[in-house]
Motif scaffolding. Structure first.
Motif, PDB file in Angstrom:
ATOM      1  N   GLN A 104      96.196 -63.893   6.637  1.00  0.00           N
ATOM      2  CA  GLN A 104      96.520 -62.528   6.233  1.00  0.00           C
ATOM      3  C   GLN A 104      96.003 -62.233   4.828  1.00  0.00           C
ATOM      4  N   LYS A 105      96.062 -63.220   3.973  1.00  0.00           N
ATOM      5  CA  LYS A 105      95.554 -63.057   2.598  1.00  0.00           C
ATOM      6  C   LYS A 105      94.073 -62.687   2.621  1.00  0.00           C
ATOM      7  N   TRP A 106      93.312 -63.330   3.491  1.00  0.00           N
ATOM      8  CA  TRP A 106      91.877 -63.059   3.569  1.00  0.00           C
ATOM      9  C   TRP A 106      91.607 -61.722   4.252  1.00  0.00           C
ATOM     10  N   GLU A 107      92.441 -61.350   5.194  1.00  0.00           N
ATOM     11  CA  GLU A 107      92.276 -60.033   5.815  1.00  0.00           C
ATOM     12  C   GLU A 107      92.524 -58.927   4.795  1.00  0.00           C
ATOM     13  N   ASN A 108      93.512 -59.134   3.947  1.00  0.00           N
ATOM     14  CA  ASN A 108      93.791 -58.157   2.885  1.00  0.00           C
ATOM     15  C   ASN A 108      92.631 -58.081   1.903  1.00  0.00           C
ATOM     16  N   LEU A 109      92.073 -59.252   1.557  1.00  0.00           N
ATOM     17  CA  LEU A 109      90.946 -59.265   0.627  1.00  0.00           C
ATOM     18  C   LEU A 109      89.735 -58.567   1.239  1.00  0.00           C
ATOM     19  N   ALA A 110      89.509 -58.772   2.535  1.00  0.00           N
ATOM     20  CA  ALA A 110      88.374 -58.125   3.200  1.00  0.00           C
ATOM     21  C   ALA A 110      88.486 -56.608   3.111  1.00  0.00           C
ATOM     22  N   LYS A 111      89.692 -56.066   3.240  1.00  0.00           N
ATOM     23  CA  LYS A 111      89.898 -54.618   3.137  1.00  0.00           C
ATOM     24  C   LYS A 111      89.616 -54.126   1.718  1.00  0.00           C
ATOM     25  N   ILE A 112      90.065 -54.900   0.744  1.00  0.00           N
ATOM     26  CA  ILE A 112      89.819 -54.528  -0.656  1.00  0.00           C
ATOM     27  C   ILE A 112      88.320 -54.546  -0.946  1.00  0.00           C
ATOM     28  N   ARG A 113      87.645 -55.589  -0.485  1.00  0.00           N
ATOM     29  CA  ARG A 113      86.205 -55.683  -0.730  1.00  0.00           C
ATOM     30  C   ARG A 113      85.456 -54.537  -0.055  1.00  0.00           C
ATOM     31  N   GLN A 114      85.891 -54.148   1.129  1.00  0.00           N
ATOM     32  CA  GLN A 114      85.247 -53.026   1.806  1.00  0.00           C
ATOM     33  C   GLN A 114      85.366 -51.757   0.974  1.00  0.00           C
ATOM     34  N   SER A 115      86.519 -51.556   0.368  1.00  0.00           N
ATOM     35  CA  SER A 115      86.716 -50.370  -0.484  1.00  0.00           C
ATOM     36  C   SER A 115      85.877 -50.449  -1.753  1.00  0.00           C
ATOM     37  N   GLN A 116      85.485 -51.680  -2.144  1.00  0.00           N
ATOM     38  CA  GLN A 116      84.668 -51.876  -3.344  1.00  0.00           C
ATOM     39  C   GLN A 116      83.172 -51.919  -3.033  1.00  0.00           C
ATOM     40  N   GLY A 117      82.830 -51.791  -1.758  1.00  0.00           N
ATOM     41  CA  GLY A 117      81.429 -51.784  -1.369  1.00  0.00           C
ATOM     42  C   GLY A 117      80.861 -53.139  -0.996  1.00  0.00           C
ATOM     43  N   TYR A 118      81.736 -54.112  -0.734  1.00  0.00           N
ATOM     44  CA  TYR A 118      81.302 -55.455  -0.350  1.00  0.00           C
ATOM     45  C   TYR A 118      81.783 -55.771   1.062  1.00  0.00           C
ATOM     46  N   GLU A 119      81.241 -56.853   1.602  1.00  0.00           N
ATOM     47  CA  GLU A 119      81.596 -57.255   2.956  1.00  0.00           C
ATOM     48  C   GLU A 119      82.124 -58.680   2.982  1.00  0.00           C
ATOM     49  N   LEU A 120      83.230 -58.864   3.678  1.00  0.00           N
ATOM     50  CA  LEU A 120      83.744 -60.183   4.016  1.00  0.00           C
ATOM     51  C   LEU A 120      84.035 -60.201   5.509  1.00  0.00           C
ATOM     52  N   GLN A 121      83.578 -61.243   6.198  1.00  0.00           N
ATOM     53  CA  GLN A 121      83.809 -61.364   7.630  1.00  0.00           C
ATOM     54  C   GLN A 121      84.776 -62.514   7.895  1.00  0.00           C
ATOM     55  N   LEU A 122      85.775 -62.263   8.714  1.00  0.00           N
ATOM     56  CA  LEU A 122      86.687 -63.315   9.132  1.00  0.00           C
ATOM     57  C   LEU A 122      86.273 -63.821  10.503  1.00  0.00           C
ATOM     58  N   TRP A 123      85.950 -65.102  10.574  1.00  0.00           N
ATOM     59  CA  TRP A 123      85.499 -65.704  11.823  1.00  0.00           C
ATOM     60  C   TRP A 123      86.612 -66.523  12.450  1.00  0.00           C
ATOM     61  N   ASP A 124      86.688 -66.483  13.779  1.00  0.00           N
ATOM     62  CA  ASP A 124      87.580 -67.407  14.478  1.00  0.00           C
ATOM     63  C   ASP A 124      86.813 -68.707  14.742  1.00  0.00           C
ATOM     64  N   ARG A 125      87.459 -69.631  15.379  1.00  0.00           N
ATOM     65  CA  ARG A 125      86.848 -70.939  15.609  1.00  0.00           C
ATOM     66  C   ARG A 125      85.578 -70.844  16.472  1.00  0.00           C
ATOM     67  N   GLN A 126      85.590 -69.951  17.462  1.00  0.00           N
ATOM     68  CA  GLN A 126      84.448 -69.812  18.354  1.00  0.00           C
ATOM     69  C   GLN A 126      83.228 -69.258  17.607  1.00  0.00           C
ATOM     70  N   THR A 127      83.453 -68.277  16.746  1.00  0.00           N
ATOM     71  CA  THR A 127      82.356 -67.712  15.964  1.00  0.00           C
ATOM     72  C   THR A 127      81.796 -68.744  14.996  1.00  0.00           C
ATOM     73  N   LEU A 128      82.695 -69.521  14.386  1.00  0.00           N
ATOM     74  CA  LEU A 128      82.257 -70.584  13.478  1.00  0.00           C
ATOM     75  C   LEU A 128      81.347 -71.571  14.199  1.00  0.00           C
ATOM     76  N   GLN A 129      81.734 -71.986  15.407  1.00  0.00           N
ATOM     77  CA  GLN A 129      80.935 -72.940  16.158  1.00  0.00           C
ATOM     78  C   GLN A 129      79.597 -72.338  16.598  1.00  0.00           C
ATOM     79  N   LYS A 130      79.592 -71.053  16.866  1.00  0.00           N
ATOM     80  CA  LYS A 130      78.361 -70.384  17.295  1.00  0.00           C
ATOM     81  C   LYS A 130      77.316 -70.382  16.186  1.00  0.00           C
ATOM     82  N   TYR A 131      77.732 -70.031  14.980  1.00  0.00           N
ATOM     83  CA  TYR A 131      76.771 -69.875  13.886  1.00  0.00           C
ATOM     84  C   TYR A 131      76.583 -71.149  13.060  1.00  0.00           C
TER      85      TYR A 131
END
Length: 365
Positions: A104-131
């Motif tokens: 939840q802490k990282w989800e909150n940070l991602a929202k703040i960064r979006q408002s500041q013009g930056y991007e943060l992506q939260l990956w689940d385990r499947q996305t992590l393994q894919k990339y």
């Protein structure tokens, strides 16, 4: 011409010298007892943890924000001036999340960064393994990916700053140690000035002094009777060569887990670091073999292929950490109207160098 002496040719001093070189009628002299990037800078990994930092407001965030923006124009500018390529990794930064981490802490940070013009992506385990299939760890539940953070090779960057500064007229005095700093009291004032330093090659006179000497800043400010307490925190790292590059050849981000960075360098080579080792009661800090082994074991735990890597070299460096005040120190030295401090950046010297240089530049325009 107004003469300015900058003591210290690590990333901070080099960035300041370069930035000041653009100011008309300013003669800049860069002084160091060694060659550029010989201290903490030369031991750094150059990972810029800006967007992915938990800092969201205040001075610490503003410094990060300023530096990230300035790097976008600074690197091509330096490469154009010097004709040299500065190695960097623009594949972003991937921070692994483990069981127990607060998503939840990282989800909150991602929202703040979006408002500041930056991007943060939260990956689940499947996305992590894919990339990033090289991450093979049952404890990893996902990751936070920051595409706008990057890594820059610190020594190449510092040397480019120095070379560009020289092209723009900065005088460099390397192999010149500072033995003493002389101060005089101003008439009818409690303030003092420092107009001369004693070096191993004679007296050097100036109008303004900038101390960007990292751990050496303590002794210099002690000479000026206003000691700033900066203490060493040692970090160890190693350079690995693997038979084959890890994961996806087209996507090689810096991976960090439990505060350990795996930095792709290309051609199957990687940097791994770093430990965090504080001084003992006597102020001594010695590289700890046990912590070094633990660091490598932690990295192998989330990326097992590392275990088969050939160690090309290992090294350590001492980072300058202020005692009793937040890092970094960017201010005038107490009691002096012509001495500026730009030091004590601890683990963020490469990240904060551009913003620091711009802050110092503001004092001269």
């Amino acid at each position: 011409m107004r003469r300015v002496v900058v003591i210290g040719s690590g990333i901070i001093g080099a960035a300041i010298a370069y930035e000041l070189s653009s100011i008309p009628n300013l003669q800049v002299i860069l002084v160091d007892r060694q060659v550029p990037a010989s201290g903490a800078t030369g031991a750094a990994l150059g990972v810029l943890m800006g967007v992915i930092s938990q800092k969201t407001k205040g001075r610490r965030w503003q410094l990060r924000c300023t530096s990230l923006a300035y790097y976008e124009t600074l690197l091509p500018q330096l490469e154009s001036l010097t004709g040299e390529k500065i190695p960097s990794n623009r594949h972003g930064l991937l921070k692994l999340l483990f069981a127990g981490d607060d998503r939840q802490k990282w989800e909150n940070l991602a929202k703040i960064r979006q408002s500041q013009g930056y991007e943060l992506q939260l990956w689940d385990r499947q996305t992590l393994q894919k990339y990033c299939p090289q991450v093979c760890c049952d404890r990893a539940i996902g990751a936070v990916y920051s595409p706008q953070d990057q890594q820059i090779e610190p020594t190449s960057l510092t040397r480019a700053l120095v070379a560009a500064a020289q092209i723009r007229g900065v005088e460099c005095k390397f192999g010149t140690g500072v033995q003493d700093c002389f101060s005089t009291r101003l008439n009818d004032s409690q303030n003092r000035q420092c107009r001369q330093i004693q070096t191993t090659k004679g007296i050097l006179e100036f109008d303004d002094l900038i101390i960007a000497a990292g751990l050496g800043s303590t002794s210099l400010t002690t000479h000026l009777k206003q000691p700033v307490d900066i203490r060493p925190v040692l970090g160890q790292a190693l350079h690995l060569k693997l038979a084959n590059p890890l994961g996806n050849l087209d996507f090689q981000p810096v991976i960090t887990g439990n505060d350990i960075h795996l930095v792709p360098l290309g051609q199957g080579e990687y940097w791994l670091g770093a430990t965090v080792e504080f001084p003992d009661a006597d102020g001594e800090v010695i590289a700890d073999k046990i912590l070094f082994a633990k660091m490598k074991a932690e990295a192998i735990a989330f990326c097992p292929e590392i275990e088969d890597g050939e160690v090309l070299r290992s090294w350590w460096g001492k980072r300058p950490r202020p005692e009793g005040q937040p890092a970094p120190i960017i201010t005038r030295l107490s009691g002096y109207d012509n001495v500026l401090l730009a030091t004590g950046h601890y683990r963020n010297g490469i990240l904060l160098a551009p913003a620091t240089a711009l802050a110092i530049r503001e004092e001269f325009i």
